[in-house]
Structure formats: structure tokens, C-alpha cells
Write an enzyme that holds these catalytic residues in place. Structure first.
Site, PDB file in Angstrom:
ATOM      1  N   MET A   1      35.400  38.231  45.611  1.00 24.65           N
ATOM      2  CA  MET A   1      35.340  37.482  46.861  1.00 24.65           C
ATOM      3  C   MET A   1      34.799  38.365  47.973  1.00 24.65           C
ATOM      4  O   MET A   1      35.041  39.554  48.000  1.00 24.65           O
ATOM      5  CB  MET A   1      36.733  36.972  47.232  1.00 24.65           C
ATOM      6  CG  MET A   1      37.253  35.929  46.245  1.00 24.65           C
ATOM      7  SD  MET A   1      36.258  34.433  46.307  1.00 24.65           S
ATOM      8  CE  MET A   1      36.918  33.571  44.911  1.00 24.65           C
ATOM      9  N   ARG A   4      36.961  40.977  50.017  1.00 24.29           N
ATOM     10  CA  ARG A   4      37.756  42.002  49.352  1.00 24.29           C
ATOM     11  C   ARG A   4      37.549  43.373  49.939  1.00 24.29           C
ATOM     12  O   ARG A   4      38.337  44.251  49.717  1.00 24.29           O
ATOM     13  CB  ARG A   4      37.414  42.030  47.868  1.00 24.29           C
ATOM     14  CG  ARG A   4      38.073  40.891  47.107  1.00 24.29           C
ATOM     15  CD  ARG A   4      38.077  41.275  45.672  1.00 24.29           C
ATOM     16  NE  ARG A   4      38.578  40.168  44.890  1.00 24.29           N
ATOM     17  CZ  ARG A   4      38.436  40.094  43.594  1.00 24.29           C
ATOM     18  NH1 ARG A   4      37.790  41.031  42.955  1.00 24.29           N
ATOM     19  NH2 ARG A   4      38.920  39.086  42.932  1.00 24.29           N
ATOM     20  N   LYS A 272      36.943  31.996  40.312  1.00 21.35           N
ATOM     21  CA  LYS A 272      37.936  32.475  41.270  1.00 21.35           C
ATOM     22  C   LYS A 272      38.533  33.811  40.808  1.00 21.35           C
ATOM     23  O   LYS A 272      38.487  34.163  39.638  1.00 21.35           O
ATOM     24  CB  LYS A 272      39.043  31.430  41.446  1.00 21.35           C
ATOM     25  CG  LYS A 272      38.536  30.073  41.932  1.00 21.35           C
ATOM     26  CD  LYS A 272      37.946  30.163  43.331  1.00 21.35           C
ATOM     27  CE  LYS A 272      37.490  28.800  43.829  1.00 21.35           C
ATOM     28  NZ  LYS A 272      36.133  28.461  43.442  1.00 21.35           N
ATOM     29  N   ASP A 273      39.141  34.518  41.774  1.00 23.76           N
ATOM     30  CA  ASP A 273      39.700  35.845  41.510  1.00 23.76           C
ATOM     31  C   ASP A 273      40.710  35.832  40.368  1.00 23.76           C
ATOM     32  O   ASP A 273      41.398  34.849  40.133  1.00 23.76           O
ATOM     33  CB  ASP A 273      40.406  36.376  42.759  1.00 23.76           C
ATOM     34  CG  ASP A 273      39.449  36.651  43.890  1.00 23.76           C
ATOM     35  OD1 ASP A 273      38.859  35.683  44.401  1.00 23.76           O
ATOM     36  OD2 ASP A 273      39.281  37.827  44.250  1.00 23.76           O
ATOM     37  N   LYS A 274      40.806  36.968  39.697  1.00 26.99           N
ATOM     38  CA  LYS A 274      41.794  37.111  38.634  1.00 26.99           C
ATOM     39  C   LYS A 274      43.164  37.425  39.221  1.00 26.99           C
ATOM     40  O   LYS A 274      44.119  36.667  39.003  1.00 26.99           O
ATOM     41  CB  LYS A 274      41.380  38.207  37.659  1.00 26.99           C
ATOM     42  CG  LYS A 274      42.433  38.457  36.580  1.00 26.99           C
ATOM     43  CD  LYS A 274      42.018  39.542  35.615  1.00 26.99           C
ATOM     44  CE  LYS A 274      43.120  39.764  34.575  1.00 26.99           C
ATOM     45  NZ  LYS A 274      42.757  40.790  33.583  1.00 26.99           N
TER      46      LYS A 274
END
Length: 668
Positions: A1, A4, A272-274
């Protein structure tokens, strides 16, 4: 993202402010982080991140100390926030009025239209086929139309049947000579289509059968049309995917395995982010909601709901943005006013739109260095550099043992070893065995590396006062968001969780109508700093008309790479064969809000998730699902924990309670 780079996972300054001058030794404890593996963690300056968007003193805090401290909700194309709000199944029953509707109100007219489209022989064959169906012939066989070499015409015929004979299914078969192709027609499975047609055509008669010899009509029908699907439902099931501590592709791979579907069967707008809790829209072609809903009790850290049937599936980029809720824990600041000033600076000035560390991976050799080897045509070095392929091979002594022991999540590395087993010493062949989106990622990473350095030079040399002559800007008449992706592909939703790459980043790199700002533009004050972009080098991109252009070539030359010509013939590993794209230098969050919180226990969750809200609204339904599918972090929640959303001044002597900052904002 894109946000970050606000903080490193280990205490680091917000990117829009300078680090505080006060040392951090006064803190009672440090944030616990996983141990580094094989090398020191990649630092932001290593990939060109070296500037801040303001001169404010800033503060420090821990990002993603718990994955529940980072919550992402997709913003759909219609502006709606995507949340998990219900596990209810949609109504699949047809309305009474619709049930009685005539599916084929003018059969003679449809047959005559078909005659004009395909000729007398095929029209007569179809008439006889319909006649046999109307006589309740349970053994009625499919018919094969005349050979048709025109693919466009075959598509028109398929569409004709979809519009006019909804109770029939078609696909294409080939002749035994392997050259000719023809359309095959059959009655769809299920009682509805057969019953309604017979009521309309009971007394019709036809002519002889149309069966052509030599056609491979014994193979199963194309599964895309063989599924019994209610005519009144949209062909795609759209649902909301809620996941914890998993990236999108990992979650979909788990669901797909349970359903017997390949990952590419799923449509989604972005990865999407982990290390986060995220909710996004996903689509599946002709899958009933009940099949997915039945998985909820078995899924761990994943839930699906808000089911709906729609006409079209999702593809990459079909979203308006993402809404973030971020908790920064263990906040250290000289005063409350410093925190307020820093957050206000973020809201008003935005941040430098750097590619974050996730873009460059966490392997022993960063992604951009692998990309540089590919651009130089050093195939063996590139193979060896990918997550220690060489070391892993040496450790196990033979390639079969190495393949067996290589973690399955390392898709690229396993593909290399398997191909080298088949073609020993052919390292280019080994690289081509990697799924295309994954192997392109390494070159994209090197483009991002150049972009970060160029962005640092742009703001370092020319500041933030506005557009300067020679800057690249989007033309005002060209709306942002149109254009083509720089070589990103949706051929294969390959798992890239090891690198934690966000697909939205790739989609930003679009070919836009850009121009070099000139003196006239500066006099008219047409453009602002938010319009300034920098290129991700490619065959169709412009470079700035000022000194920033030189940094691209300077760094590339040091790495032995030319941005204007290729030293090898492999196009996808050559910048001169990649379109390239542009990315805004500055980005400003939208609808930003923030708050201060205090807490005394690291295990206390400081923000509600969709599942928390749903559990309150529908406790019996949610608890039934959670009884067997809870996440491990949920088990750590402290019941009755109190969250104090109050502001207070802090100092080094304040050990308890600890301070957290909650940030909520949307990025386009």
C-alpha cells in the site's frame, strides 16, 4: 500500500516529518519484531526513500504491531465502502410474473432470423431439433451446424442463441481433420427450459436430422455453458471477502481448493495487504452463494458474505480506492502538539508517494537487484539470486531433494528448479517457467527503484513550492485513471505473498497524456505540485525536461543497464520493450480523521473489525460461524477491555498507560 512508507515495521519516523531530535532511550521497552533472516533488513535509503514532505519534528510509533492494527476496506466503483455486514443468502427464486413470462414469444420469427444468419440447411436442422424436443424425446441428441471458418461469425451465432433461444446451449467443436470448426447445439439441462419450450412448440414438425460425419461431437460440452444456471440470475456471484493476516491470493487459493476451482476463476479489483484485516469485493462465474456460505464454518481467518448476483465480473483496477484504519502503538513524541502538527501536516500537505519496502521484497536478494540482473541478461545470476536457489540446491545435494523441500509458497523458486531439472543449464528457460505476472514483478521493482531515487532528487533539489519548468504533468484535459497498464497481466493470479506486492501499485502505472511544463504554464499557474508525475521508464514514457532526468540514466548506468537500448532479445526483460508509465510525486489522503488513545495491554484490540460489529448485530449467527473458524488473534482479545480515546500530554516518565494514534483516511 502506498502509505506504508509512513513507518518502518520497527520504530521509524513518519515520512511526512523529520525524525524527532530526542533520543528514544527513555522508552521502557522496544517493540518486539521477528528476527532477521540471512541478511539485515532492507532499509528505506537502500531503495531511494530519503526525503520528507515537511520540516515538522514528527513522532515515532510502531506500525502493524498486531495485524488488527491495520484495517483496509475497499471503496467500490460506486463509492460504497465494502464491509462484511451479513451472511444471509440472496433470494434465488424467480418472481411469479417472471415465471409465467414467455421465454420465446415468437419462435417462427426467431427461426426465420436464424435462416438469414446461417442459411437454409442449418435453419432446417434447428427446426427439426426443436420439433424432436417438443415431442418429449428424452434421447434427443445435439446437432452440429455447417462448418464455419469465420470466428467473428461463429461469435455472432453464439450470441444469437443467447438472445433468442435461452433454453439452448452452444459450443464449438472441431473436425477430425483438425482444421474445420463448427457450432454444436443442445438443450440445456434442467426442467424449466425443456418444459416451457414444449408448451410453445408441442405441435410443430420439422425435417431430417443434421448430423455431419467426422466431427468430434462426443467430447463433453464446454463447462462454461453446461452448468445449470437460473436464467433470471446474474451470471456472476459477487461477495465480500473478509480476511485476517492473509494476502488476497492466499485467501482465494484456500477457498478455490475447497470449491475445486482454480485461483484464476476469481475476479477482484486489487490485492490487499497480508499483515492486516481487509474486506474487498470478489466475483465468481456461475457459483451459487450457498456453496460459499457453507465454507464459513471451515475457514480460519477468512469469511465470506454479502452475497449478490451481478451481470459482470470484477477485473483489476475496478475500484475507487481503499479506506485505511491504522493504529500506531508505543507512540513517542515530545508533546501532544507535536503529534497534532504532524498529522495535520499529513492531511494538508500529503506525503511523497514512494514505493514502500514491500515493493522490493524480503528475500536474501531484493527484487530490484534480481530485476537488474534480468535487464542485463544475466539469466544464471537472476536464477541464483531468487530466494537463495543456489544455496538451497547445495544444501540438499540433488535437484529432486531440493524441489521436495522447497516451501510451496515460493512459486518462482520451485518453478526454476523444476525447469532446470528438465533443461539443465538453460537458465533463460528456467526463468520463463515462472508465472508471467511474477517474473514481470522483478523488472517492475527495478523501475520503482529508479522512481524512488528520482522522487527524492525532485523534492530535494526543487522543494515543494510548486511546479517548476521541465516537470512532467498530467494534461488538464486528460482525466487521471485512463490508460494502459505497464505490462501487468491478469493471466494468472499467482501468489506473491512472499513479496507482499500490492496490485494497486501496478495499476497506477498507466500511460497518460503528459506534457513537460513550460514557462507559459508557469505564468498561467495551470498546474500544481499534485499534478507533477515522474516516469517508470519504458518505451512510451517521457523523461522530465530538467535535471531530474539525469538521475535515471546515472543510476541505470552504474547498474550496467541502458534505458534506451536492449542488450538481449528477450522483450519482457527489456525496458525498451515495456510501455512504462507515470506516478504522482505527491499524494494526499482523503477524508482523514485521527484520534489519541491510551492502552495498558498490548493484546487489547484498539479498533473494531467487521466481524466484531457483525457479532454484536447478529450474535447467534456470527458465533456459530466463529465457533470453528476463529482466528488465533481473536483468542487473544481481552473481554471487557476499555479503550480510552482521550488526549493527554506525555513524557518519557510516563510508562503506563501507553499512547496510540488512530489514523483513518482514504487513498484513491
Amino acid at each position: 500500500m502506498r502509505c506504508r512508507h509512513f513507518l518502518n515495521p520497527i520504530l521509524s519516523p513518519l515520512s511526512f516529518a523529520k525524525p524527532p531530535s530526542r533520543p528514544l532511550a527513555c522508552r521502557a521497552r522496544a517493540v518486539s519484531q521477528p528476527p532477521a533472516q540471512r541478511r539485515a533488513a532492507l532499509a528505506e535509503p537502500d531503495v531511494g526513500i530519503s526525503r520528507f514532505a515537511s520540516s515538522l519534528p514528527g513522532f515515532r510509533g510502531a506500525l502493524k504491531q498486531r495485524y488488527s492494527d491495520f484495517i483496509v476496506h475497499e471503496v467500490a466503483r460506486d463509492g460504497a465502502l465494502v464491509r462484511l455486514t451479513s451472511f444471509d443468502l440472496p433470494d434465488e427464486d424467480v418472481d411469479a410474473d417472471e415465471e409465467e413470462a414467455d421465454p420465446d414469444p415468437d419462435l417462427p420469427h426467431s427461426l426465420e432470423s436464424f435462416r438469414l444468419l446461417c442459411g437454409d440447411a442449418d435453419a432446417d436442422a434447428l427446426r427439426e431439433f426443436l420439433s424432436r424436443v417438443s415431442e418429449d424425446d428424452s434421447t434427443v441428441s445435439p446437432i452440429i451446424l455447417s462448418p464455419d471458418a469465420d470466428k467473428a461469425h461463429r461469435s455472432e451465432v453464439h450470441d444469437f442463441f443467447k438472445r433468442n433461444f435461452k433454453f439452448l446451449a452452444t459450443d464449438t467443436v472441431e473436425h477430425s481433420d483438425g482444421v474445420q470448426r463448427c457450432i454444436r447445439v443442445r438443450l440445456k439441462s434442467g426442467p424449466r427450459g425443456r418444459r416451457n419450450f414444449r408448451e410453445k412448440a408441442r405441435n410443430r414438425t420439422g425435417m431430417g436430422s443434421s448430423r455431419h460425419s467426422g466431427w468430434r461431437d462426443d467430447r463433453p460440452f464446454d463447462s462454461r455453458v453446461s452448468v445449470i444456471w437460473p436464467y433470471h440470475l446474474g451470471k456472476y456471484l459477487r461477495f465480500h471477502l473478509y480476511k485476517e493476516n492473509k494476502d488476497t491470493q492466499e485467501a482465494l487459493r484456500v477457498i478455490g481448493k475447497m470449491l475445486g476451482l482454480q485461483p484464476r476463476a476469481f475476479g477482484f479489483a486489487g490485492t490487499k495487504d497480508k499483515r492486516a484485516i481487509t474486506t474487498q469485493q470478489v466475483t465468481l462465474f456461475r457459483v451459487h452463494a450457498s456453496r460459499l456460505a457453507a465454507l464459513n464454518s471451515k475457514l480460519i481467518g477468512i469469511k465470506v458474505g454479502d452475497f449478490n448476483y451481478v451481470k459482470e465480473g470484477l477485473v483489476l483496477g475496478q475500484l475507487m480506492g481503499n479506506r485505511f484504519t491504522i493504529i500506531l502503538r508505543s507512540v513517542v513524541a515530545e508533546a501532544e502538539d507535536v503529534i497534532k502538527a504532524a498529522v495535520d501536516g499529513l492531511i494538508n500537505s500529503g506525503f511523497i508517494n514512494y514505493y514502500g519496502l514491500q515493493r522490493f521484497g524480503n528475500a536474501s536478494v531484493p527484487n530490484h537487484l534480481v530485476g537488474a540482473a534480468l535487464l542485463r541478461g544475466e539469466w544464471r545470476n537472476a536464477c541464483d539470486d531468487m530466494n537463495g536457489v543456489r544455496e538451497h540446491y547445495k544444501e540438499h545435494g540433488d535437484i529432486d531433494s531440493a524441489i521436495r523441500n522447497f516451501p510451496r509458497r515460493l512459486v518462482a523458486e520451485r518453478a526454476i528448479l523444476q525447469r532446470l531439472k528438465k533443461y539443465p543449464g538453460n537458465y533463460l528457460q528456467a526463468l520463463m517457467a515462472i508465472p508471467r505476472p511474477l517474473r514481470l514483478m522483478y523488472v517492475h521493482s527495478y523501475q520503482s527503484y529508479l522512481w524512488n531515487h528520482a522522487a527524492s532528487m525532485r523534492v530535494g533539489k526543487y522543494g515543494f513550492s510548486g511546479v517548476i519548468e521541465g516537470d512532467l504533468v498530467y494534461r488538464k484535459e486528460c482525466p487521471f485513471g485512463e490508460g494502459s497498464v505497464t505490462g501487468a497481466s491478469n493471466d494468472d493470479n499467482t501468489n506473491t505473498s512472499e513479496m507482499d506486492i500490492s496490485t494497486e501499485t501496478l495499476l497506477e502505472e498507466t500511460i497518460q497524456s503528459v506534457k513537460i511544463a513550460d514557462s507559459e504554464d508557469l505564468l498561467k499557474a495551470v498546474y500544481t505540485l499534485e499534478d507533477v508525475v515522474l516516469p517508470l521508464p519504458g518505451s512510451e514514457t517521457l523523461f522530465p525536461g530538467n535535471e531530474v532526468s539525469g538521475i535515471y540514466h546515472e543510476i541505470a548506468n552504474k547498474d550496467g543497464i541502458s534505458l534506451t537500448e536492449s542488450i538481449h532479445g528477450v522483450e519482457e526483460f527489456s525496458i525498451t520493450s515495456i510501455k512504462g508509465g507515470y506516478r504522482r510525486v505527491m499524494q494526499r489522503p482523503v477524508d482523514c480523521d485521527w484520534d489519541l488513545m491510551t492502552y495498558t495491554d498490548d493484546k487489547i484490540q484498539l479498533v473494531e473489525t467487521d466481524l466484531d460489529v457483525l457479532s454484536k448485530a447478529k450474535p447467534s449467527e456470527a458465533n456459530k460461524l466463529l465457533s470453528t473458524g476463529t482466528s488465533y488473534e481473536d483468542s487473544l482479545k481481552t473481554s471487557g477491555a476499555t479503550i480510552l480515546a482521550e488526549t493527554k500530554s506525555i513524557g518519557c516518565s510516563d510508562l503506563l498507560p501507553e499512547l496510540a494514534v488512530k489514523l483513518t483516511f482514504t487513498l484513491p
